[in-house]
Design an enzyme around this catalytic site. Structure first.
Site, mmCIF file in Angstrom:
data_model
loop_
_atom_site.group_PDB
_atom_site.id
_atom_site.type_symbol
_atom_site.label_atom_id
_atom_site.label_comp_id
_atom_site.label_asym_id
_atom_site.label_seq_id
_atom_site.Cartn_x
_atom_site.Cartn_y
_atom_site.Cartn_z
ATOM 1 N N LEU A 175 14.269 -19.372 -2.656
ATOM 2 C CA LEU A 175 13.190 -18.512 -2.137
ATOM 3 C C LEU A 175 11.942 -18.729 -2.973
ATOM 4 O O LEU A 175 12.027 -18.790 -4.209
ATOM 5 C CB LEU A 175 13.648 -17.044 -2.232
ATOM 6 C CG LEU A 175 12.602 -15.946 -2.064
ATOM 7 C CD1 LEU A 175 12.224 -15.793 -0.590
ATOM 8 C CD2 LEU A 175 13.123 -14.601 -2.551
ATOM 9 N N HIS A 196 3.074 2.973 -8.823
ATOM 10 C CA HIS A 196 3.139 1.507 -8.959
ATOM 11 C C HIS A 196 4.504 1.100 -9.527
ATOM 12 O O HIS A 196 5.056 0.073 -9.159
ATOM 13 C CB HIS A 196 2.005 1.002 -9.851
ATOM 14 C CG HIS A 196 0.641 1.188 -9.235
ATOM 15 N ND1 HIS A 196 0.365 0.837 -7.939
ATOM 16 C CD2 HIS A 196 -0.519 1.708 -9.741
ATOM 17 C CE1 HIS A 196 -0.908 1.123 -7.664
ATOM 18 N NE2 HIS A 196 -1.461 1.654 -8.738
ATOM 19 N N ASP A 222 0.791 -1.223 0.000
ATOM 20 C CA ASP A 222 0.000 0.000 0.000
ATOM 21 C C ASP A 222 0.821 1.271 0.000
ATOM 22 O O ASP A 222 1.863 1.331 0.647
ATOM 23 C CB ASP A 222 -0.868 0.021 1.263
ATOM 24 C CG ASP A 222 -2.265 -0.402 0.931
ATOM 25 O OD1 ASP A 222 -2.946 0.361 0.228
ATOM 26 O OD2 ASP A 222 -2.629 -1.495 1.350
HETATM 27 C C1 FPP Z 1 -1.745 -0.717 -3.505
HETATM 28 O O1 FPP Z 1 -1.414 0.650 -3.391
HETATM 29 C C2 FPP Z 1 -1.022 -1.318 -4.642
HETATM 30 C C3 FPP Z 1 -1.611 -2.017 -5.645
HETATM 31 C C4 FPP Z 1 -3.047 -2.299 -5.700
HETATM 32 C C5 FPP Z 1 -0.820 -2.506 -6.804
HETATM 33 C C6 FPP Z 1 0.553 -3.015 -6.489
HETATM 34 C C7 FPP Z 1 1.245 -3.273 -7.760
HETATM 35 C C8 FPP Z 1 2.564 -3.095 -8.009
HETATM 36 C C9 FPP Z 1 3.547 -2.714 -6.974
HETATM 37 C C10 FPP Z 1 3.073 -3.286 -9.381
HETATM 38 C C11 FPP Z 1 2.904 -4.706 -9.856
HETATM 39 C C12 FPP Z 1 4.191 -5.268 -10.176
HETATM 40 C C13 FPP Z 1 4.686 -6.415 -9.695
HETATM 41 C C14 FPP Z 1 6.044 -6.780 -10.075
HETATM 42 C C15 FPP Z 1 3.949 -7.304 -8.769
HETATM 43 P P1 FPP Z 1 -2.488 1.765 -3.710
HETATM 44 O O2 FPP Z 1 -2.584 1.960 -5.173
HETATM 45 O O3 FPP Z 1 -3.780 1.364 -3.072
HETATM 46 O O4 FPP Z 1 -1.887 3.049 -3.052
HETATM 47 P P2 FPP Z 1 -2.698 4.173 -2.276
HETATM 48 O O5 FPP Z 1 -3.365 3.474 -1.126
HETATM 49 O O6 FPP Z 1 -1.647 5.130 -1.824
HETATM 50 O O7 FPP Z 1 -3.667 4.778 -3.240
#
Ligand code: FPP
Length: 226
Positions: free
Chosen positions: A113, A19, A2
């Site tokens: 891993l 992201h 998050d």
């Molecule tokens: C949550 O933060 C994050 C996600 C829903 C997406 C996570 C995805 C990645 C890190 C990229 C994917 C790549 C790989 C290699 C797995 P949020 O968007 O809810 O953030 P916020 O709460 O600040 O809005």
């Protein structure tokens, strides 16, 4: 993971840039995890509820996953990392399904891993899916459908099987809920909450979480051993 969106917003960037930095954070932490000898990591990359996001954001998350696999699969092989996927493939773009399947197949023999991508994953979907699998298998084999289902039957049919239960669950960006993540597997997990946004979660943050974990007394419903 998050805080990607908030990280981007604070810098005047688009959410997809958050992201991207989140994906870079995974890359940085993997090396540290390998050095420390961690054996299992599950990443909540896309939940069954994340489909509620705008299509452009969904596309950017899957593109980052594709890019990660394209660019890092060679290094994951070199580092003896085994890739897993937990979640449903329904609705996931075909290119991403192909790439993750390829990574899972090609790294099957690796053992340093386990890196588990929870993609289109939600625990409620997972447990329902497990129960339905048990019932269809019984039906197929002509077995009684009304025989009680045991916890071990469910466990064997979870998307994550045979990965072990969660020891330490890290929730970043100040959120204090489980959001449908590994609910069964986290029955006795120690849960670490931090205000750090995922893209800023670095080596020091990982160490702090592990130091915190090392001080926890785990009883699993029993009594603390003296
Ligand atoms: C949550 O933060 C994050 C996600 C829903 C997406 C996570 C995805 C990645 C890190 C990229 C994917 C790549 C790989 C290699 C797995 P949020 O968007 O809810 O953030 P916020 O709460 O600040 O809005």
């Amino acid at each position: 993971m998050d805080g990607n969106g908030r990280w981007a917003k604070a810098k005047g960037l688009q959410r997809k840039e958050g992201h991207r930095e989140g994906s870079n954070a995974i890359d940085r932490l993997l090396d540290i995890a390998l050095t420390l000898g961690l054996k299992n990591i599950s990443l909540y990359a896309f939940s069954t509820e994340n489909w509620k996001r705008p299509p452009s954001e969904i596309t950017s998350i899957f593109s980052l996953l594709d890019e990660f696999i394209d660019n890092k699969l060679g290094r994951l092989q070199e580092k003896n990392v085994r890739v897993w996927h937990s979640g449903s493939t329904k609705r996931v773009p075909r290119s991403s399904v192909r790439k993750i399947d390829k990574a899972v197949q090609e790294t099957k023999g690796n053992s340093a891993l386990n890196l588990n991508f929870c993609l289109n994953y939600g625990s409620m979907d997972e447990i329902t899916h497990a129960v339905n699998k048990i019932l269809s298998s019984r039906k197929e084999k002509g077995k009684a459908l009304d025989k009680a289902i045991k916890p071990s039957d469910i466990e064997k049919n979870l998307y994550t099987y045979p990965l072990p239960p969660v020891d330490l669950l890290i929730r970043t960006a100040g959120e204090q809920r489980l959001s449908n993540f590994l609910l069964w597997q986290s029955a006795y997990a120690e849960i670490y909450f931090t205000d750090v946004l995922w893209p800023d979660f670095d080596k020091q943050c990982l160490f702090s979480s592990l130091e915190w974990y090392a001080k926890r007394v785990r009883k699993f419903g029993g009594l603390a051993s003296s």
